[in-house]
Design an enzyme around this catalytic site. Structure first.
Site, PDB file in Angstrom:
ATOM      1  N   LYS A   1      -9.689   5.744   3.279  1.00 28.96           N
ATOM      2  CA  LYS A   1     -10.747   6.076   3.989  1.00 28.96           C
ATOM      3  C   LYS A   1     -12.000   6.206   3.079  1.00 28.96           C
ATOM      4  O   LYS A   1     -12.998   5.561   3.463  1.00 28.96           O
ATOM      5  CB  LYS A   1     -10.605   7.320   4.914  1.00 28.96           C
ATOM      6  CG  LYS A   1      -9.575   7.312   5.728  1.00 28.96           C
ATOM      7  CD  LYS A   1      -9.398   8.670   6.462  1.00 28.96           C
ATOM      8  CE  LYS A   1      -9.229   9.738   5.776  1.00 28.96           C
ATOM      9  NZ  LYS A   1      -8.006  10.190   5.043  1.00 28.96           N
TER      10      LYS A   1
ATOM     11  N   ARG B   1      -9.958  15.401  13.175  1.00 30.87           N
ATOM     12  CA  ARG B   1      -8.746  15.278  12.919  1.00 30.87           C
ATOM     13  C   ARG B   1      -7.949  16.097  13.726  1.00 30.87           C
ATOM     14  O   ARG B   1      -6.524  16.158  13.601  1.00 30.87           O
ATOM     15  CB  ARG B   1      -8.569  16.257  11.719  1.00 30.87           C
ATOM     16  CG  ARG B   1      -8.843  15.344  10.129  1.00 30.87           C
ATOM     17  CD  ARG B   1      -8.881  16.355   9.206  1.00 30.87           C
ATOM     18  NE  ARG B   1      -8.017  16.137   7.914  1.00 30.87           N
ATOM     19  CZ  ARG B   1      -8.851  15.425   6.862  1.00 30.87           C
ATOM     20  NH1 ARG B   1      -9.921  15.072   6.995  1.00 30.87           N
ATOM     21  NH2 ARG B   1      -7.736  14.932   6.095  1.00 30.87           N
TER      22      ARG B   1
ATOM     23  N   ARG C   1      -4.265   9.519  -8.181  1.00 30.18           N
ATOM     24  CA  ARG C   1      -5.799   9.205  -7.595  1.00 30.18           C
ATOM     25  C   ARG C   1      -6.528  10.257  -8.615  1.00 30.18           C
ATOM     26  O   ARG C   1      -6.209  11.303  -9.018  1.00 30.18           O
ATOM     27  CB  ARG C   1      -5.834   9.627  -6.148  1.00 30.18           C
ATOM     28  CG  ARG C   1      -7.227   9.338  -5.792  1.00 30.18           C
ATOM     29  CD  ARG C   1      -8.129  10.528  -5.234  1.00 30.18           C
ATOM     30  NE  ARG C   1      -7.491  11.132  -4.150  1.00 30.18           N
ATOM     31  CZ  ARG C   1      -7.418  11.459  -2.934  1.00 30.18           C
ATOM     32  NH1 ARG C   1      -8.150  10.523  -2.298  1.00 30.18           N
ATOM     33  NH2 ARG C   1      -6.868  12.448  -2.199  1.00 30.18           N
TER      34      ARG C   1
ATOM     35  N   ARG D   1      -7.852  15.816  -7.675  1.00 27.73           N
ATOM     36  CA  ARG D   1      -8.074  16.766  -6.807  1.00 27.73           C
ATOM     37  C   ARG D   1      -7.112  17.778  -6.791  1.00 27.73           C
ATOM     38  O   ARG D   1      -5.914  17.558  -6.637  1.00 27.73           O
ATOM     39  CB  ARG D   1      -8.390  16.133  -5.685  1.00 27.73           C
ATOM     40  CG  ARG D   1      -9.837  16.064  -4.718  1.00 27.73           C
ATOM     41  CD  ARG D   1      -9.876  15.080  -3.765  1.00 27.73           C
ATOM     42  NE  ARG D   1      -9.150  15.423  -2.819  1.00 27.73           N
ATOM     43  CZ  ARG D   1      -9.333  14.838  -1.397  1.00 27.73           C
ATOM     44  NH1 ARG D   1      -9.985  13.687  -1.133  1.00 27.73           N
ATOM     45  NH2 ARG D   1      -8.614  15.097  -0.491  1.00 27.73           N
TER      46      ARG D   1
ATOM     47  N   ARG E   1      -0.069  18.218   3.511  1.00 31.59           N
ATOM     48  CA  ARG E   1      -1.242  17.262   3.889  1.00 31.59           C
ATOM     49  C   ARG E   1      -0.646  16.310   4.940  1.00 31.59           C
ATOM     50  O   ARG E   1      -1.140  16.041   5.852  1.00 31.59           O
ATOM     51  CB  ARG E   1      -2.048  16.765   2.838  1.00 31.59           C
ATOM     52  CG  ARG E   1      -2.894  17.888   2.137  1.00 31.59           C
ATOM     53  CD  ARG E   1      -3.633  17.175   0.989  1.00 31.59           C
ATOM     54  NE  ARG E   1      -4.400  15.959   1.089  1.00 31.59           N
ATOM     55  CZ  ARG E   1      -4.653  15.262   0.217  1.00 31.59           C
ATOM     56  NH1 ARG E   1      -3.949  15.297  -1.168  1.00 31.59           N
ATOM     57  NH2 ARG E   1      -5.356  14.143   0.469  1.00 31.59           N
TER      58      ARG E   1
END
Ligand code: AP5
Ligand code: MG
Length: 245
Positions: free
Chosen positions: A13, A88, A127, A154, A165
């Site tokens: 996203k 969400r 990431r 992160r 998640r």
């Protein structure tokens, strides 16, 4: 143009929102980035949100809806926006419908980046993000191309937060897709392929008219068009390999 990017954690996203922001010159509204900015600034909301994000859970609907109500009224959203990370939950989706109605600015398209769970886990584990501008990068990227900053992992990409998640996404966010399918707004993109290939598909989907119940007419939509009436396999409906142990 008011676009909404929908997809699981790690589906791309943020990556595609950056492309769309550059392409259309419209504002990127990312609730995860907004929350991380609050955490970094040490605000009361940031202090409240920090352990929730670190655990991979969701901040309450009341807080998130108030945040978006305020954000979409800012002048930089008047020309259009790319929404990333909101809504969400179904209550958030209903609140957004009502807000868009009040603002007189309909949502033009929901772009669903469909990526299988194994690939999500692979992407999230490697990431890197720029702590200054929040841009995300693939593993082994040396520095941020926008500001030269050193890249970091992160907090919620650590192994212990990634599985919760994805689970909370499956439980609370997958129904949001059905909400928008019902409104006939969804363009589904097969998230396999390079970032550039996905970007081409996203741009083609945005340029294509929607027909019927969310079915996309696009030269590139052959393998990615939404199945009429839904019924697709959502990412992660099979148990992720990493969870089988
Ligand atoms: P948020 O920041 O929105 O996180 P997320 O939804 O979990 O999504 P990510 O940012 O992890 O992934 P992405 O889809 O943006 O993928 P990316 O482009 O980076 O939210 C964080 C937290 O905030 C939530 O968990 C929650 O606690 C809270 N929150 C936020 N909004 C909320 C709300 N509305 N309600 C309640 N709580 C809320 O790509 C991932 C990686 O893959 C990158 O390294 C990228 O380079 C790479 N990549 C991208 N595309 C490709 C490709 N095609 N091929 C190979 N690699 C690719
Ligand atoms: Mg993101």
């Amino acid at each position: 143009m008011n676009l909404l990017l929908y997809g699981a954690p790690g589906s791309g996203k943020g990556t595609q929102a950056n492309m769309l922001r550059t392409h259309f010159g419209i504002t990127h509204v990312a609730t995860g980035d907004m929350l991380r900015a609050e955490i970094q600034a040490g605000t009361p909301l940031g202090r409240q949100a920090q352990p929730i994000l670190a655990a991979g859970q969701y901040v309450s609907d009341d807080i998130m809806i108030a945040m978006i109500r305020n954000r979409l009224r800012q002048p930089d959203c008047a020309r259009g926006f790319i929404m990333d990370g909101f809504p969400r939950t179904v209550p958030q989706a209903k609140a957004l419908d009502s807000l868009m109605h009040t603002l007189g600015r309909p949502l033009d398209r929901v772009i669903y980046l469909k990526v299988e769970t194994d690939e999500l886990l692979r992407r999230l584990s490697g990431r890197l993000v720029c702590p200054l501008c929040q841009r995300t990068y693939p593993p082994a990227t040396a520095k941020c191309e926008a500001d030269g900053g050193a890249l970091v992992q992160r907090e919620d990409d650590k192994a212990e937060a990634v599985k919760p998640r994805i689970e909370v996404y499956l439980h609370k966010t997958v129904p949001v897709l059905d909400h928008y399918r019902g409104a006939g707004l969804v363009s589904e993109i097969d998230g396999r392929g390079t970032i550039e290939e996905i970007s081409r598909q996203v741009l083609a989907a945005v340029a294509s008219p929607l027909v019927g119940n969310g079915k996309v007419v696009s030269p590139l939509a052959g393998r990615s068009a939404a199945k009429p009436g839904g019924g697709e396999d959502h990412p992660g409906t099979t148990t992720p390999k990493a969870q089988k142990a």
